[in-house]
Scaffold this motif. Structure first.
Motif, PDB file in Angstrom:
ATOM      1  N   TRP A  54      43.450  64.495  53.056  1.00 21.38           N
ATOM      2  CA  TRP A  54      43.658  65.800  52.413  1.00 21.38           C
ATOM      3  C   TRP A  54      44.201  66.820  53.406  1.00 21.38           C
ATOM      4  N   LYS A  55      45.153  67.588  52.959  1.00 17.60           N
ATOM      5  CA  LYS A  55      45.620  68.717  53.769  1.00 17.60           C
ATOM      6  C   LYS A  55      44.598  69.840  53.631  1.00 17.60           C
ATOM      7  N   PRO A  56      44.033  70.325  54.751  1.00 16.84           N
ATOM      8  CA  PRO A  56      42.962  71.324  54.671  1.00 16.84           C
ATOM      9  C   PRO A  56      43.369  72.531  53.830  1.00 16.84           C
ATOM     10  N   MET A  57      42.393  73.085  53.126  1.00 16.09           N
ATOM     11  CA  MET A  57      42.673  74.200  52.215  1.00 16.09           C
ATOM     12  C   MET A  57      43.115  75.452  52.962  1.00 16.09           C
ATOM     13  N   HIS A  58      42.595  75.649  54.200  1.00 14.12           N
ATOM     14  CA  HIS A  58      42.990  76.876  54.916  1.00 14.12           C
ATOM     15  C   HIS A  58      44.446  76.821  55.363  1.00 14.12           C
ATOM     16  N   LEU A  59      45.082  75.648  55.238  1.00 11.46           N
ATOM     17  CA  LEU A  59      46.507  75.526  55.585  1.00 11.46           C
ATOM     18  C   LEU A  59      47.397  75.483  54.339  1.00 11.46           C
ATOM     19  N   GLN A  60      46.808  75.554  53.174  1.00 13.52           N
ATOM     20  CA  GLN A  60      47.600  75.490  51.933  1.00 13.52           C
ATOM     21  C   GLN A  60      48.231  76.854  51.660  1.00 13.52           C
ATOM     22  N   PRO A  61      49.506  76.851  51.280  1.00 12.17           N
ATOM     23  CA  PRO A  61      50.191  78.128  51.005  1.00 12.17           C
ATOM     24  C   PRO A  61      49.386  79.056  50.074  1.00 12.17           C
ATOM     25  N   ILE A  62      48.783  78.492  49.039  1.00 10.27           N
ATOM     26  CA  ILE A  62      48.100  79.332  48.050  1.00 10.27           C
ATOM     27  C   ILE A  62      46.782  79.904  48.579  1.00 10.27           C
TER      28      ILE A  62
END
Ligand SMILES: *Cc1c(COP(=O)(O)O)cnc(C)c1O
Length: 371
Positions: free
Chosen positions: A319-327
């Motif tokens: 999983w790509k960490p949520m703190h790195l997600q554009p949204i």
């Protein structure tokens, strides 16, 4: 061309059709009925928990859990950064603020030290977080003693996102039963499936009763349609629940098969220096929903992924960490580099409970060819 090997495909036995057929024959083709009640009973018994509400998805279950705790606009919810976006979206549905907490290396789940730092810092900044939304990723239990201790110390309720962890235990106790509420998912790729579906469990029956009330459009007691709350259409269908009842009969076999996949991969690949596995700490029992490997670099990870893809084998970065997600980038986060490193170097291997030894050998030789 070789057959496609999928990451995690549905695995049905045929018995599911018995319950579905029964639903047709008795005309229980509705979002209520004997299969819905039966599945709730099965899940309660299996997980040794008081109450269960069968819902349309794991995401819906997380949403209703947050509503049950009164999470609303402006509230802060501490949440694992290393997860699928479905964990976080319902926090935003409520207009609340996700506060991301990074992972530790033993289990890849929420780091207890960082959780405590985050709580202290949020309180110092003027707002005590309203809940901790904790994920047991890839079926590996989180460090529950530490996390529950911290939660108790600060009096913050814990919701467990056990969407990937049905069948996993910590010190003999089922994941999803440590916090005030727990969530399961029966999406097509999960350890058992209803095609799509989810459940909320709790030791407090009121939470599950209220979830069912809200999931069925929040109708007040009256002969006409009367409403004092915003409702949702989140209840599970009796057809879908029939699939779930059939799947519950084989859940332990599915856990065993997935754990065997893990052991098979590990035994075959453990001698390779640039590949490592996450072992279970003592007392942790993972369902090994997905077997994950950690390589020595982004380059190695990509070489393996592309080589497998060329042979028609589906693998996927962690999983790509949520703190790195554009949204979600705008929200506060407490990080230590762990989830970012895992995202760069980690890979999920095909892990379905229906894989054959021939399939596993094909994946293994695909990896060995690259190394
Ligand atoms: C699958 C999943 C969900 C969402 O479950 P759905 O049933 O697909 O809505 C939530 N959290 C995690 C960690 C998941 O893997």
């Amino acid at each position: 061309m070789n057959n496609k090997i999928w990451l995690s495909s549905p695995h049905l036995t045929g018995e599911e059709q018995k319950y579905v057929k029964e639903a047709f024959e008795t005309n229980w083709v509705a979002p209520l009925g004997p299969n819905v009640n039966g599945l709730e009973q099965d899940l309660s018994t299996y997980n040794k928990i008081t109450a269960c509400s069968a819902l349309s998805s794991g995401t819906a279950a997380i949403h209703l859990a947050l509503i049950n705790l009164g999470i609303t606009r402006g509230d802060e919810v501490l949440v694992s950064s290393f997860t699928f976006s479905a964990t976080v979206n319902p926090i935003c549905y409520q207009g609340a603020t996700p506060i991301f907490v990074d992972s530790e290396l033993d289990t890849w789940n929420m780091c207890p030290q960082l959780l405590e730092e985050a709580i202290e810092d949020r309180i110092k900044k003027g707002k005590k977080p309203k809940a901790i939304l904790l994920v047991h990723l890839y079926g590996m239990p989180s460090k529950m003693d530490e996390i529950i201790n911290i939660a108790n110390q600060y009096q913050i309720p814990v919701i467990e996102d056990a969407a990937e962890a049905l069948g996993a235990t910590y010190k003999g106790k089922a994941m999803g039963t440590f916090g005030v509420m727990g969530v399961f998912s029966f999406n097509g790729n999960k350890i058992i499936t209803t095609s799509g579906g989810g459940a909320l469990v709790s030791h407090d029956k009121n939470y599950c009763d209220n979830a069912i009330f809200l999931a069925t459009q929040a109708r007040d007691q009256a002969p006409h349609y009367q409403h004092s709350h915003i409702g949702y259409n989140y209840r599970m269908s009796n057809i879908v629940a029939g699939i779930g009842r059939g799947q519950m009969e084989v859940l332990n076999d599915r856990v065993e098969a997935r754990r065997n996949n893990y052991t098979y991969y590990r035994d075959a690949l453990a001698s390779i220096d640039n590949i490592t596995f996450v072992e279970e700490p003592t007392g942790f029992y993972s369902n090994r929903w997905l077997t994950t490997i950690l390589t020595d670099s982004f380059d190695t990870r990509e070489k393996i992924r592309l080589a497998l893809e060329a042979d028609h084998i589906e693998s996927r970065p962690l999983w790509k960490p949520m703190h790195l997600q554009p949204i979600f980038k705008q929200y506060p986060s407490y990080t230590n580099g762990t989830s970012e490193m895992l995202f760069k170097k980690g890979l999920c291997l095909p892990s379905g409970s229906n894989l054959t030894t021939v399939d596993l050998e094909r994946v293994i030789s695909g990896i060995k060819n690259v190394i």
